[in-house]
Design an enzyme around this catalytic site. Structure first.
Site, PDB file in Angstrom:
ATOM      1  NE  ARG A 101      13.570 -35.507  -2.782  1.00 38.54           N
ATOM      2  CZ  ARG A 101      12.316 -35.091  -2.565  1.00 38.54           C
ATOM      3  NH1 ARG A 101      11.783 -35.210  -1.361  1.00 38.54           N
ATOM      4  NH2 ARG A 101      11.594 -34.572  -3.522  1.00 38.54           N
ATOM      5  CG  HIS A 128      12.219 -30.272  -6.598  1.00 39.44           C
ATOM      6  ND1 HIS A 128      12.410 -31.505  -7.189  1.00 39.44           N
ATOM      7  CD2 HIS A 128      11.170 -30.443  -5.732  1.00 39.44           C
ATOM      8  CE1 HIS A 128      11.535 -32.370  -6.697  1.00 39.44           C
ATOM      9  NE2 HIS A 128      10.772 -31.758  -5.820  1.00 39.44           N
ATOM     10  CD  GLN A 131       6.912 -30.047  -7.447  1.00 36.87           C
ATOM     11  OE1 GLN A 131       7.130 -31.028  -6.760  1.00 36.87           O
ATOM     12  NE2 GLN A 131       5.705 -29.719  -7.861  1.00 36.87           N
ATOM     13  CG  ASP A 229       8.816 -24.849  -1.055  1.00 36.77           C
ATOM     14  OD1 ASP A 229       8.185 -25.799  -0.544  1.00 36.77           O
ATOM     15  OD2 ASP A 229      10.028 -24.930  -1.377  1.00 36.77           O
ATOM     16  CB  CYS A 269       6.435 -28.083  -4.710  1.00 34.95           C
ATOM     17  SG  CYS A 269       7.123 -27.428  -3.173  1.00 34.95           S
ATOM     18  NE  ARG A 297       7.421 -34.083  -9.327  1.00 35.16           N
ATOM     19  CZ  ARG A 297       8.066 -34.222  -8.152  1.00 35.16           C
ATOM     20  NH1 ARG A 297       7.552 -33.721  -7.055  1.00 35.16           N
ATOM     21  NH2 ARG A 297       9.255 -34.799  -8.094  1.00 35.16           N
TER      22      ARG A 297
HETATM   23  N1  NVA Z   1      11.784 -26.596  -0.390  1.00 39.02           N
HETATM   24  C1  NVA Z   1      11.244 -27.879   0.004  1.00 39.02           C
HETATM   25  C2  NVA Z   1      10.689 -28.587  -1.183  1.00 39.02           C
HETATM   26  C3  NVA Z   1      10.029 -29.899  -0.858  1.00 39.02           C
HETATM   27  C4  NVA Z   1       9.508 -30.596  -2.066  1.00 39.02           C
HETATM   28  C5  NVA Z   1      12.343 -28.694   0.682  1.00 39.02           C
HETATM   29  O1  NVA Z   1      13.462 -28.730   0.174  1.00 39.02           O
HETATM   30  O2  NVA Z   1      12.084 -29.290   1.732  1.00 39.02           O
HETATM   31  N1   CP Z   2       7.080 -32.020  -4.057  1.00 41.61           N
HETATM   32  C1   CP Z   2       7.871 -33.045  -3.679  1.00 41.61           C
HETATM   33  O1   CP Z   2       8.966 -33.225  -4.188  1.00 41.61           O
HETATM   34  O2   CP Z   2       7.325 -33.836  -2.732  1.00 41.61           O
HETATM   35  P1   CP Z   2       8.070 -35.007  -1.946  1.00 41.61           P
HETATM   36  O3   CP Z   2       9.079 -34.364  -1.041  1.00 41.61           O
HETATM   37  O4   CP Z   2       6.981 -35.697  -1.191  1.00 41.61           O
HETATM   38  O5   CP Z   2       8.729 -35.906  -2.939  1.00 41.61           O
END
Ligand code: NVA
Ligand code: CP
Length: 315
Positions: A101, A128, A131, A229, A269, A297
């Site tokens: 990540r 992502h 997801q 989101d 998500c 997931r």
């Molecule tokens: N768009 C959000 C998704 C979190 C799972 C982020 O990048 O923070």
């Molecule tokens: N949806 C998602 O990726 O959640 P986290 O940021 O908690 O991993």
């Protein structure tokens, strides 16, 4: 080497296999899971926070018989200027796979290029994919009556509201083409899908990949599923006030849902910020399948890990 950095990295037959395995893993959880990753060590390398992705991968790898370690970027020599290339080469000598990540999408691409083990994208600022595969699986589960999982989502209208330039929005654009969905965005003009995703869809020869409007009702009209989101993605905290002000007209409310099909689904998500991108009432409504998404997931990522490790074995 098989990697999963973006939605289009799996062939149609691999996607069919992933969905079928995920369904099987879900039905047979706590009974028999094949020890596909026995004798293997996988690491999660995280540059950002996570609840779902981290825990579901840790649990999934151990249920598949593998060993898992979680690494935080700030505690590695990476944070003291050791190069990504050297880190990728070193980690490849110990591990069988790496789940990353990161902020820049180039990080997952660099690790994939410089290392010799499979890399899975666990979220970047651009995409992502884990997801999205879980989300499409979650819709398919709800709509699958007599058809196959993949057939059941074909032609469905997805309305995405709010920040249409973020990683989830980009991933929905790719999913739209891959799974034959109609993707309809509504948000402030300044947060319309960006040049980078437009470039990627052009490179893939995709046309009419999505529509964008500033009118939330128009986007939601007759939709089968409404998605939103957070308005302030990780790394965008400096813009929080502006984003919350501009995106307020795109909050998902019960009133807005009335424009969609009566049995429409609501998806997110997570993490959700009730009172910002969505009301608590919508999160709690019967339309909402947010916790099924979160659960899936685990099952879908176990399927992804299985297909990747099988592909690596036969290489
Ligand atoms: N768009 C959000 C998704 C979190 C799972 C982020 O990048 O923070
Ligand atoms: N949806 C998602 O990726 O959640 P986290 O940021 O908690 O991993």
């Amino acid at each position: 080497m098989k990697h999963f950095l973006k939605e289009t990295d799996f062939s149609n037959s691999e996607i069919t296999e992933i969905f079928s395995l995920a369904q099987n893993f879900k039905q047979k959880r706590n009974r028999h899971t094949p020890p596909t990753l026995a004798g293997q060590s996988w690491a999660l390398l995280f540059y950002k926070r996570s609840t779902r992705t981290r825990v579901s991968f840790e649990v999934g790898i151990s249920e598949l018989g593998g060993n898992v370690i979680t690494l935080e970027r700030d505690r590695l020599q990476l944070s003291r200027n050791e190069s990504m290339a050297d880190t990728a080469k070193v980690l490849s000598r110990y591990l069988h796979g790496l789940i990353i990540r990161a902020n820049d999408h180039e990080v997952v691409e660099t690790f994939a290029r410089e290392g010799t083990i499979p890399v899975i994208n666990a979220l970047t600022d651009f995409l992502h994919p884990c997801q999205i595969y879980s989300d499409v699986f979650s819709m398919a589960e709800k709509w699958n009556e007599n058809s196959s999982l993949l057939e059941s989502v074909k032609g469905k209208k997805i309305a995405f509201l709010g920040d249409c330039s973020d990683n989830m929005a980009n991933s929905w654009i790719l999913a739209g083409k891959l799974f034959d969905l109609e993707i309809s965005f509504a948000g402030p003009k300044a947060f319309a899908p960006g040049k980078k995703i437009d470039q990627l869809i052009k490179e893939n020869g995709y046309t009419n990949a999505y529509t964008f409007t500033e009118d939330p009702e128009e986007a939601v009209k007759n939709a089968d599923m409404i998605y939103t989101d957070v308005w302030v993605s990780m790394g965008k905290e400096d813009e929080a006030d502006l984003r919350k002000k501009e995106m307020l007209p795109y909050q998902v409310t019960m009133d807005l849902l009335k424009n969609a099909k009566p049995e429409s689904l609501f998806m997110h998500c997570l993490p959700a910020h009730a009172g910002e991108e969505v009301t608590q009432e919508v999160l709690d409504s019967t339309n909402s399948i947010i916790f099924d998404q979160a659960e899936n997931r685990l099952h879908v990522q176990k399927a992804i890990l299985s297909v990747i490790s099988e592909a690596c074995r036969s290489n």
